[in-house]
Design an enzyme around this catalytic site. Structure first.
Site, PDB file in Angstrom:
ATOM      1  N   ARG A  59    -138.797  33.888  10.202  1.00  0.00           N
ATOM      2  CA  ARG A  59    -138.259  35.179   9.737  1.00  0.00           C
ATOM      3  C   ARG A  59    -136.735  35.221   9.802  1.00  0.00           C
ATOM      4  O   ARG A  59    -136.096  35.905   9.007  1.00  0.00           O
ATOM      5  CB  ARG A  59    -138.798  36.329  10.613  1.00  0.00           C
ATOM      6  CG  ARG A  59    -140.265  36.567  10.528  1.00  0.00           C
ATOM      7  CD  ARG A  59    -140.677  37.699  11.487  1.00  0.00           C
ATOM      8  NE  ARG A  59    -140.601  37.296  12.895  1.00  0.00           N
ATOM      9  CZ  ARG A  59    -141.581  36.669  13.549  1.00  0.00           C
ATOM     10  NH1 ARG A  59    -142.686  36.382  12.918  1.00  0.00           N
ATOM     11  NH2 ARG A  59    -141.446  36.328  14.821  1.00  0.00           N
ATOM     12  N   CYS A  86    -138.168  38.660  35.876  1.00  0.00           N
ATOM     13  CA  CYS A  86    -136.988  39.510  36.101  1.00  0.00           C
ATOM     14  C   CYS A  86    -137.048  40.274  37.427  1.00  0.00           C
ATOM     15  O   CYS A  86    -136.059  40.339  38.162  1.00  0.00           O
ATOM     16  CB  CYS A  86    -136.817  40.483  34.935  1.00  0.00           C
ATOM     17  SG  CYS A  86    -138.354  41.253  34.400  1.00  0.00           S
ATOM     18  N   HIS A 117    -133.984  47.214  36.071  1.00  0.00           N
ATOM     19  CA  HIS A 117    -135.161  47.456  36.905  1.00  0.00           C
ATOM     20  C   HIS A 117    -134.720  47.975  38.276  1.00  0.00           C
ATOM     21  O   HIS A 117    -133.767  47.456  38.869  1.00  0.00           O
ATOM     22  CB  HIS A 117    -135.954  46.171  37.127  1.00  0.00           C
ATOM     23  CG  HIS A 117    -136.632  45.636  35.904  1.00  0.00           C
ATOM     24  ND1 HIS A 117    -136.771  46.352  34.730  1.00  0.00           N
ATOM     25  CD2 HIS A 117    -137.253  44.434  35.682  1.00  0.00           C
ATOM     26  CE1 HIS A 117    -137.426  45.616  33.850  1.00  0.00           C
ATOM     27  NE2 HIS A 117    -137.722  44.451  34.392  1.00  0.00           N
TER      28      HIS A 117
HETATM   29  P1  A2P Z   1    -137.377  36.190  15.409  1.00  0.00           P
HETATM   30  O1  A2P Z   1    -136.273  37.174  15.592  1.00  0.00           O
HETATM   31  O2  A2P Z   1    -137.122  35.242  14.306  1.00  0.00           O
HETATM   32  O3  A2P Z   1    -138.753  36.803  15.388  1.00  0.00           O
HETATM   33  P2  A2P Z   1    -137.790  39.711  21.732  1.00  0.00           P
HETATM   34  O4  A2P Z   1    -138.338  39.311  23.057  1.00  0.00           O
HETATM   35  O5  A2P Z   1    -136.543  40.506  21.817  1.00  0.00           O
HETATM   36  O6  A2P Z   1    -138.829  40.352  20.875  1.00  0.00           O
HETATM   37  O7  A2P Z   1    -137.358  38.306  21.001  1.00  0.00           O
HETATM   38  C1  A2P Z   1    -138.232  37.242  20.779  1.00  0.00           C
HETATM   39  C2  A2P Z   1    -137.475  36.018  20.273  1.00  0.00           C
HETATM   40  O8  A2P Z   1    -138.431  34.975  20.067  1.00  0.00           O
HETATM   41  C3  A2P Z   1    -136.804  36.225  18.933  1.00  0.00           C
HETATM   42  O9  A2P Z   1    -135.621  35.474  18.847  1.00  0.00           O
HETATM   43  C4  A2P Z   1    -137.836  35.662  17.968  1.00  0.00           C
HETATM   44  O10 A2P Z   1    -137.321  35.226  16.717  1.00  0.00           O
HETATM   45  C5  A2P Z   1    -138.322  34.468  18.748  1.00  0.00           C
HETATM   46  N1  A2P Z   1    -139.601  34.008  18.213  1.00  0.00           N
HETATM   47  C6  A2P Z   1    -140.742  34.694  18.081  1.00  0.00           C
HETATM   48  N2  A2P Z   1    -141.700  33.931  17.470  1.00  0.00           N
HETATM   49  C7  A2P Z   1    -141.128  32.728  17.242  1.00  0.00           C
HETATM   50  C8  A2P Z   1    -141.572  31.521  16.642  1.00  0.00           C
HETATM   51  N3  A2P Z   1    -142.805  31.381  16.152  1.00  0.00           N
HETATM   52  N4  A2P Z   1    -140.691  30.484  16.559  1.00  0.00           N
HETATM   53  C9  A2P Z   1    -139.431  30.608  17.040  1.00  0.00           C
HETATM   54  N5  A2P Z   1    -138.959  31.722  17.609  1.00  0.00           N
HETATM   55  C10 A2P Z   1    -139.785  32.778  17.708  1.00  0.00           C
END
Ligand code: A2P
Length: 327
Positions: A38, A129, A231
């Site tokens: 994404r 955390c 927290h």
């Molecule tokens: P993305 O922004 O492209 O979805 P948070 O904890 O704030 O929700 O962030 C989760 C992080 O993990 C984001 O950077 C998200 O990227 C990343 N992420 C989630 N799914 C995947 C995936 N399949 N591959 C790589 N990064 C991921």
């Protein structure tokens, strides 16, 4: 030449990795930002430059591309990609719970056990955390012999990522099982068969591992509260040895990473809004628990996204780099 990958760079903790790295300006020559499909192609300003986010995949770590990687993209991503990175010569500092309790993975809070980080097999785990802020305090007082600990936590919505923040800001219940606005939810992570939540069990087990002491009796109740960030925790400690309350305050005051804010005559105690954006663990309401021999009550507050996640990981990275460069 030192290279470092940031996995989950677009997330709440990931973007705070970038902020802390900018502040610390570590001796790293090249960074690569990775996230999901994404975010592929998204431009992120970091260290005064435009970085184009790459999609994480099985080949991201090929040819020993990175010396280090900071991971915060959830447990499933860590489970899949951290071993791939480690196999390619990269040292991963992983913010998920995927590897924390594995016996060959160090679980590190720099103020407590940085030496463990140097014994890694390619993966170092960043603790939960709530555990991080608690063990900084327990470690400072361990000479009195910790017999029993009772944790009661009041955890901010930011601990649940972007979606948790949206639930508080928009009065929805998409991330949490109920609306968090006007509610305290005694429910963080999933419920286990024994009636505890996984968050509570993480606090109990991780504390013992980091302090390297299985003899401590620990129990925990973790609650999500309608607070944006930081927290708060009530920590009740029963010591084996007698203590002097002024000495306890002095010891905490002298400790790296701890700031005592404790002057009840002036209504001074740690607050979320004060701890927000800072890296220290703030402690106050330090008082004797008169219900048991050698009992102590402490209130502590820390920024769960910074010291509870990103800062702690970057502090570990900083020490690994110092050691690598022989500083
Ligand atoms: P993305 O922004 O492209 O979805 P948070 O904890 O704030 O929700 O962030 C989760 C992080 O993990 C984001 O950077 C998200 O990227 C990343 N992420 C989630 N799914 C995947 C995936 N399949 N591959 C790589 N990064 C991921």
């Amino acid at each position: 030449m030192i290279t470092c990958a940031i996995v989950g760079a677009t997330g709440l903790v990931g973007s705070t990795f970038l902020k802390v790295l900018e502040e610390k300006n570590l001796n790293i020559d090249e960074y690569v930002l990775l996230a999901s499909k994404r975010s592929k192609g998204k431009v992120i300003k970091f260290l005064g430059k435009d970085f184009i986010v790459e999609e994480l995949n099985e080949h991201s770590f090929d040819n020993n591309r990175f010396n280090f990687a900071l991971f915060s993209a959830g447990g499933d991503i860590s489970k899949k990609y951290s071993p791939i990175a480690a196999k390619n010569g990269c040292i991963v500092i992983d913010n998920s719970s995927a590897f924390r309790m594995k016996s060959d993975v160090p679980l590190v809070v720099p103020e407590v056990n940085i030496e463990k980080a140097f014994e890694n097999n390619g993966i170092i785990a960043n603790p939960n955390c709530s555990t991080i802020q608690a063990v900084v305090i327990l470690n400072a007082l361990k000479e009195y012999g910790i017999k029993r600990v009772i944790y009661s936590t009041y955890q901010a919505v930011s601990g649940a990522g972007h979606k948790g923040i949206v639930d508080l800001e928009e009065n929805t219940s998409k991330k949490f099982p109920y609306k968090i606005v006007n509610n305290c939810l005694p429910h963080i992570d999933v419920f286990l068969e024994n009636g505890y939540t996984k968050e509570e069990v993480k606090m109990i087990e991780e504390t013992k591992k980091i302090l390297n002491d299985d003899s401590i009796k620990i129990t925990a109740t973790c609650a999500r509260v309608p607070v944006m960030n930081c927290h708060s925790e009530s920590i009740n400690i029963e010591f084996r040895d007698e203590f002097d309350i002024l000495e306890i305050k002095q010891k905490l005051n002298l400790c790296d990473g701890i700031v005592v804010l404790d002057d009840i005559a002036k209504n001074i105690y740690p607050l979320n809004t004060f701890a927000n954006g800072k890296d220290e663990v703030f402690v106050g309401r330090i008082r004797r628990d008169f219900s048991v021999k050698n009992g102590l009550n402490i209130w502590c507050v820390a920024d769960n996204i910074r010291k509870g996640a990103a800062t702690n990981a970057v502090q570990i990275l900083e020490k690994l780099i110092e050691r690598r460069l022989g500083n």
